[in-house]
Design a protein around this motif. Sequence first.
Motif, PDB file in Angstrom:
ATOM      1  N   ALA A  99      -6.889  -9.597   1.058  1.00  0.00           N
ATOM      2  CA  ALA A  99      -6.385 -10.934   0.731  1.00  0.00           C
ATOM      3  C   ALA A  99      -5.028 -10.847   0.042  1.00  0.00           C
ATOM      4  CB  ALA A  99      -7.382 -11.676  -0.151  1.00  0.00           C
ATOM      5  N   GLY A 100      -4.869  -9.855  -0.838  1.00  0.00           N
ATOM      6  CA  GLY A 100      -3.615  -9.714  -1.561  1.00  0.00           C
ATOM      7  C   GLY A 100      -2.446  -9.401  -0.643  1.00  0.00           C
ATOM      8  N   ALA A 101      -2.635  -8.429   0.249  1.00  0.00           N
ATOM      9  CA  ALA A 101      -1.555  -8.048   1.156  1.00  0.00           C
ATOM     10  C   ALA A 101      -1.214  -9.184   2.120  1.00  0.00           C
ATOM     11  CB  ALA A 101      -1.953  -6.802   1.936  1.00  0.00           C
ATOM     12  N   ALA A 102      -2.250  -9.832   2.652  1.00  0.00           N
ATOM     13  CA  ALA A 102      -2.014 -10.943   3.574  1.00  0.00           C
ATOM     14  C   ALA A 102      -1.271 -12.079   2.888  1.00  0.00           C
ATOM     15  CB  ALA A 102      -3.342 -11.448   4.131  1.00  0.00           C
ATOM     16  N   MET A 103      -1.679 -12.420   1.673  1.00  0.00           N
ATOM     17  CA  MET A 103      -1.031 -13.508   0.950  1.00  0.00           C
ATOM     18  C   MET A 103       0.387 -13.137   0.547  1.00  0.00           C
ATOM     19  SD  MET A 103      -1.804 -16.582   0.257  1.00  0.00           S
ATOM     20  CE  MET A 103      -3.596 -16.519   0.366  1.00  0.00           C
ATOM     21  N   GLN A 104       0.595 -11.867   0.199  1.00  0.00           N
ATOM     22  CA  GLN A 104       1.942 -11.444  -0.178  1.00  0.00           C
ATOM     23  C   GLN A 104       2.918 -11.607   0.984  1.00  0.00           C
ATOM     24  OE1 GLN A 104       2.543  -7.225  -1.205  1.00  0.00           O
ATOM     25  NE2 GLN A 104       4.470  -7.523  -0.136  1.00  0.00           N
ATOM     26  N   VAL A 105       2.523 -11.158   2.166  1.00  0.00           N
ATOM     27  CA  VAL A 105       3.400 -11.279   3.337  1.00  0.00           C
ATOM     28  C   VAL A 105       3.658 -12.752   3.654  1.00  0.00           C
ATOM     29  CG1 VAL A 105       3.590 -10.853   5.809  1.00  0.00           C
ATOM     30  CG2 VAL A 105       2.704  -9.063   4.302  1.00  0.00           C
ATOM     31  N   LEU A 106       2.614 -13.566   3.595  1.00  0.00           N
ATOM     32  CA  LEU A 106       2.775 -14.993   3.868  1.00  0.00           C
ATOM     33  C   LEU A 106       3.726 -15.645   2.872  1.00  0.00           C
ATOM     34  CD1 LEU A 106       1.883 -17.558   5.424  1.00  0.00           C
ATOM     35  CD2 LEU A 106       0.026 -17.792   3.757  1.00  0.00           C
ATOM     36  N   VAL A 140      14.350 -13.684   6.186  1.00  0.00           N
ATOM     37  CA  VAL A 140      13.124 -13.638   6.976  1.00  0.00           C
ATOM     38  C   VAL A 140      13.053 -12.326   7.755  1.00  0.00           C
ATOM     39  CG1 VAL A 140      11.841 -14.711   8.872  1.00  0.00           C
ATOM     40  CG2 VAL A 140      12.941 -16.143   7.143  1.00  0.00           C
ATOM     41  N   GLY A 141      14.182 -11.880   8.290  1.00  0.00           N
ATOM     42  CA  GLY A 141      14.218 -10.623   9.026  1.00  0.00           C
ATOM     43  C   GLY A 141      13.866  -9.436   8.148  1.00  0.00           C
ATOM     44  N   THR A 142      14.350  -9.452   6.901  1.00  0.00           N
ATOM     45  CA  THR A 142      14.040  -8.364   5.971  1.00  0.00           C
ATOM     46  C   THR A 142      12.555  -8.306   5.669  1.00  0.00           C
ATOM     47  OG1 THR A 142      16.243  -8.537   4.959  1.00  0.00           O
ATOM     48  CG2 THR A 142      14.523  -7.427   3.684  1.00  0.00           C
ATOM     49  N   VAL A 143      11.967  -9.483   5.420  1.00  0.00           N
ATOM     50  CA  VAL A 143      10.521  -9.540   5.157  1.00  0.00           C
ATOM     51  C   VAL A 143       9.745  -9.022   6.365  1.00  0.00           C
ATOM     52  CG1 VAL A 143       8.566 -11.103   4.791  1.00  0.00           C
ATOM     53  CG2 VAL A 143      10.688 -11.411   3.485  1.00  0.00           C
ATOM     54  N   ALA A 144      10.158  -9.453   7.566  1.00  0.00           N
ATOM     55  CA  ALA A 144       9.459  -9.040   8.780  1.00  0.00           C
ATOM     56  C   ALA A 144       9.538  -7.528   8.979  1.00  0.00           C
ATOM     57  CB  ALA A 144      10.045  -9.765   9.993  1.00  0.00           C
ATOM     58  N   LEU A 145      10.709  -6.950   8.711  1.00  0.00           N
ATOM     59  CA  LEU A 145      10.914  -5.523   8.952  1.00  0.00           C
ATOM     60  C   LEU A 145      10.209  -4.645   7.916  1.00  0.00           C
ATOM     61  CD1 LEU A 145      12.375  -3.325  10.608  1.00  0.00           C
ATOM     62  CD2 LEU A 145      14.314  -3.566   9.046  1.00  0.00           C
ATOM     63  N   LEU A 146      10.335  -4.998   6.635  1.00  0.00           N
ATOM     64  CA  LEU A 146       9.830  -4.129   5.575  1.00  0.00           C
ATOM     65  C   LEU A 146       8.377  -4.396   5.202  1.00  0.00           C
ATOM     66  CD1 LEU A 146      12.843  -3.883   3.081  1.00  0.00           C
ATOM     67  CD2 LEU A 146      12.177  -2.323   4.905  1.00  0.00           C
ATOM     68  N   GLN A 147       7.896  -5.617   5.414  1.00  0.00           N
ATOM     69  CA  GLN A 147       6.547  -5.939   4.964  1.00  0.00           C
ATOM     70  C   GLN A 147       5.599  -6.259   6.127  1.00  0.00           C
ATOM     71  OE1 GLN A 147       6.286  -8.470   1.438  1.00  0.00           O
ATOM     72  NE2 GLN A 147       8.469  -8.235   1.091  1.00  0.00           N
ATOM     73  N   LEU A 148       6.015  -7.182   6.987  1.00  0.00           N
ATOM     74  CA  LEU A 148       5.117  -7.624   8.050  1.00  0.00           C
ATOM     75  C   LEU A 148       4.880  -6.532   9.091  1.00  0.00           C
ATOM     76  CD1 LEU A 148       3.445  -9.825   9.363  1.00  0.00           C
ATOM     77  CD2 LEU A 148       5.530 -10.720  10.420  1.00  0.00           C
ATOM     78  N   LEU A 149       5.936  -5.852   9.530  1.00  0.00           N
ATOM     79  CA  LEU A 149       5.806  -4.839  10.578  1.00  0.00           C
ATOM     80  C   LEU A 149       4.910  -3.670  10.161  1.00  0.00           C
ATOM     81  CD1 LEU A 149       6.562  -3.838  13.385  1.00  0.00           C
ATOM     82  CD2 LEU A 149       8.638  -2.824  12.401  1.00  0.00           C
ATOM     83  N   PRO A 150       5.132  -3.039   8.984  1.00  0.00           N
ATOM     84  CA  PRO A 150       4.229  -1.936   8.594  1.00  0.00           C
ATOM     85  C   PRO A 150       2.781  -2.399   8.452  1.00  0.00           C
ATOM     86  CG  PRO A 150       6.197  -1.935   7.234  1.00  0.00           C
ATOM     87  CD  PRO A 150       6.225  -3.214   8.011  1.00  0.00           C
ATOM     88  N   PHE A 151       2.581  -3.598   7.916  1.00  0.00           N
ATOM     89  CA  PHE A 151       1.223  -4.126   7.771  1.00  0.00           C
ATOM     90  C   PHE A 151       0.585  -4.322   9.142  1.00  0.00           C
ATOM     91  CE2 PHE A 151      -1.748  -7.730   7.283  1.00  0.00           C
ATOM     92  CZ  PHE A 151      -2.603  -7.202   6.319  1.00  0.00           C
ATOM     93  N   ALA A 152       1.344  -4.877  10.089  1.00  0.00           N
ATOM     94  CA  ALA A 152       0.827  -5.121  11.434  1.00  0.00           C
ATOM     95  C   ALA A 152       0.504  -3.810  12.149  1.00  0.00           C
ATOM     96  CB  ALA A 152       1.840  -5.929  12.246  1.00  0.00           C
ATOM     97  N   VAL A 153       1.351  -2.787  11.986  1.00  0.00           N
ATOM     98  CA  VAL A 153       1.092  -1.488  12.617  1.00  0.00           C
ATOM     99  C   VAL A 153      -0.192  -0.876  12.056  1.00  0.00           C
ATOM    100  CG1 VAL A 153       1.933   0.871  12.868  1.00  0.00           C
ATOM    101  CG2 VAL A 153       3.505  -1.043  13.180  1.00  0.00           C
TER     102      VAL A 153
END
Length: 294
Positions: A99-106, A140-153
Amino acid sequence: METLHLLFNAITVIFIAATMFAAGLGTTVAALRSVFTNIPLLVLALLANLVVVPLLSWGIGMLFGLPAAAFIALVLAASSPGGPFGAKLAMVQGGDVVAGAAMQVLLATIGSLTFAPTANGILSASGVGQGVSLDIAALVGTVALLQLLPFAVGLLLRHCATPTARAWHPPATTVSNVTFLIVLAGMLLGNWHDVLALLGSLALLAGFVLAAAAFAAGTLLTTGPPVRRTTMGGIAAVRNAGPALAAIGIAFSGQPAILGALAAVLLSGLAAALPIAAVLNSRRNRPPTTRRAR
């Protein structure tokens, strides 16, 4: 000196990516779905992070009578939710990491859009500072690259290759832990002169009080068991430095006083949040017999 600065930035990137990757490796799609379909949880978390914490910074800044630079730094930090240390605090306290990681990325993604108008509104209403204008697409691109992408992988690996994900999770967590300590040491050593310069002011205390109040607000304004509640508290307590640093560079011409105050606010905020997480962890890991004895 420039080499050390580049090295610190590289380690910071590794810390963020490793933390989010480890969080993804430990997450299942079903667990993630349960977070994003929990409407009360989402609404309360957005309220706490996007409204309550920025308003708290305004009130604390006015209450302490902060000078302009410290007030601006406090408001900029409070207006920027979704700091990568949030997921780490969830791990430190033994909380609900999914929940923490998901909420942080959001929050980091939404915060990229709301940061400028939130900071502008508070600074204009208080009569301090000036307009904040940022490249939203870059944030938004920075968040996607550094946080969302590693989490998704990491999440994809957990879903498609569970044994591999379980094998990789411990070393990924170790990398996150080691780089976390290096980043903390680098923040302290790299900004010690700025922090010392503010020892006679109330900026450090304001950052500490804001983080503690945000932790309380995040814990209260959520749903679920205590483990999830305190995890949301940790997410609210640490803020995303990226948009705030960009705003100082663009809107305030990189003023050293504001940069120093921001470093002090962020460090004092961690000084408030980390002990709370450590105490929660010790209580959760205490043997049942010890708890009954107490």
